[in-house]
Structure formats: C-alpha cells, structure tokens
Design an enzyme around this catalytic site. Structure first.
Site, PDB file in Angstrom:
ATOM      1  N   HIS A  17      18.085  55.802  56.450  1.00 45.97           N
ATOM      2  CA  HIS A  17      18.444  57.439  56.536  1.00 45.97           C
ATOM      3  C   HIS A  17      18.968  57.390  58.160  1.00 45.97           C
ATOM      4  O   HIS A  17      19.769  58.445  58.253  1.00 45.97           O
ATOM      5  CB  HIS A  17      16.990  57.964  56.496  1.00 45.97           C
ATOM      6  CG  HIS A  17      16.646  57.874  55.220  1.00 45.97           C
ATOM      7  ND1 HIS A  17      15.407  57.458  54.786  1.00 45.97           N
ATOM      8  CD2 HIS A  17      16.875  58.329  53.884  1.00 45.97           C
ATOM      9  CE1 HIS A  17      15.287  57.309  53.453  1.00 45.97           C
ATOM     10  NE2 HIS A  17      16.260  57.939  52.980  1.00 45.97           N
ATOM     11  N   SER A 127      13.245  53.509  50.329  1.00 44.03           N
ATOM     12  CA  SER A 127      11.895  53.953  50.784  1.00 44.03           C
ATOM     13  C   SER A 127      10.989  53.224  49.691  1.00 44.03           C
ATOM     14  O   SER A 127      10.156  52.616  50.229  1.00 44.03           O
ATOM     15  CB  SER A 127      11.597  55.457  50.548  1.00 44.03           C
ATOM     16  OG  SER A 127      12.710  55.956  51.668  1.00 44.03           O
TER      17      SER A 127
END
Ligand code: PNS
Length: 162
Positions: A17, A127
């Site tokens: 990210h 994630s």
C-alpha cells in the site's frame, strides 16, 4: 489542482500500500488515502485504528492525508473533488474485479481509475495473507511499516489472550 484517492480496507496497511501511495503522491498535487468502511466485514483493526496506522505510515508525505468513508467511492470522489482513483495491480488475478469496479465507477460519475503495477517484490503481498502468516507465527516484519508491524503483533497477542 489534481487530486487522487487511494481507497482500500487497509486492515492493516502494508508496504505494498505504502509503495502505491508514495508513487501516487509523486504524480498528483494531493492524495487522499481513504479507509472504506465495509459494514459486513469485521476487521482486525477498527477504522479509527487503521486511520492512525496510516497517518503514521504517510507522515513523511506532505501532500497526503488520511480519511475514511462509508458508502460509494464515487460519492467520496464527487464530494472531495477527486479526479482519479489510484489502485495497485499485483497480478492478473486482480485485474478482472478491478476492471469491473473501474468501469462501474466510470459509468456512474465519470471518475477515472488509474492502475499502477505493484513492484515485483509486493506482488504476493496482501493484508489478509500477512495476518494469516503472523497469526501462525511466521515472520512478517519485512512486509509492513514498523509501526504497523508492532500494532499487528500486539493485536494478535491480545486476541490470543482472550
Ligand atoms: O482493500 P480492498 O478491500 O481491496 O478495497 C476495495 C474497496 C474498498 C476499494 C472497494 O470495495 C470499494 O470501492 N468499496 C466502496 C463501495 C463502492 O463504491 N462499491 C462499488 C464499487 S464499483
């Protein structure tokens, strides 16, 4: 003024990210990192906690701010005068769904989506996988910003004690 949004669940933010956010920040005048709230998904971190982790992670980027949003992403873009949605693409497997969303969003309000290929070293990174590996004792420190790693290990430890 060109304004972009990097939307996501960010539960928690990863190095993948951060790479996309940094690269978007180099292209646009302003970048909003927006935690999109999915009511049907209970995260490991609350939306406020994710925002706090993101704020620390992007503190070195002066044109990046952290936000949250309940509802349609296109609505967020319209209200905040955002012209582009920036998404990282890890592999071909991301493409089908991301293309659908980009076309739907473009059809709804005309907002454009820009895809950025992730760096090869982040192509397997998500994630969910990081959480799974960490829960079973695997090493994930090299995949996360240091603050996020600390918070993740503390949360897993706290959940184990429950
Ligand atoms: O990090 P994620 O979970 O891959 O992010 C997906 C996200 C949150 C960006 C996507 O689900 C989204 O845009 N949700 C907001 C609701 C919305 O606009 N849905 C219609 C998409 S066409």
């Amino acid at each position: 003024m060109t304004r972009a949004v990097c939307p996501g669940s960010y539960d928690p933010p990863t190095n993948g990210h951060l790479d996309i956010i940094e690269r978007a920040a180099a292209l646009f005048d302003e970048v909003a990192v927006a935690v999109l709230v999915n009511k049907s998904k209970r995260g490991l971190f609350t939306v406020e906690e994710r925002m706090g982790l993101l704020a620390e992670t992007v503190a070195h980027l002066p044109n990046v701010r952290v936000d949250s949003w309940h509802g349609l992403l296109v609505e967020y873009c319209a209200r905040n005068d955002v012209q582009a949605i920036v998404k990282g693409l890890r592999a071909v497997s991301d493409f089908d769904y991301e293309l659908q969303m980009a076309q739907m969003n473009q059809g709804l309000t005309g907002v454009e989506t820009m895809f950025m290929p992730t760096k090869p070293e982040n192509s397997f990174l998500s994630s969910s996988l990081v959480k799974e590996v960490a829960t079973y004792g695997g090493e994930v420190a090299h995949l996360l910003p240091p603050t996020v790693h600390k918070a993740l290990m503390a949360r897993i430890e706290a959940n184990r004690a429950d």
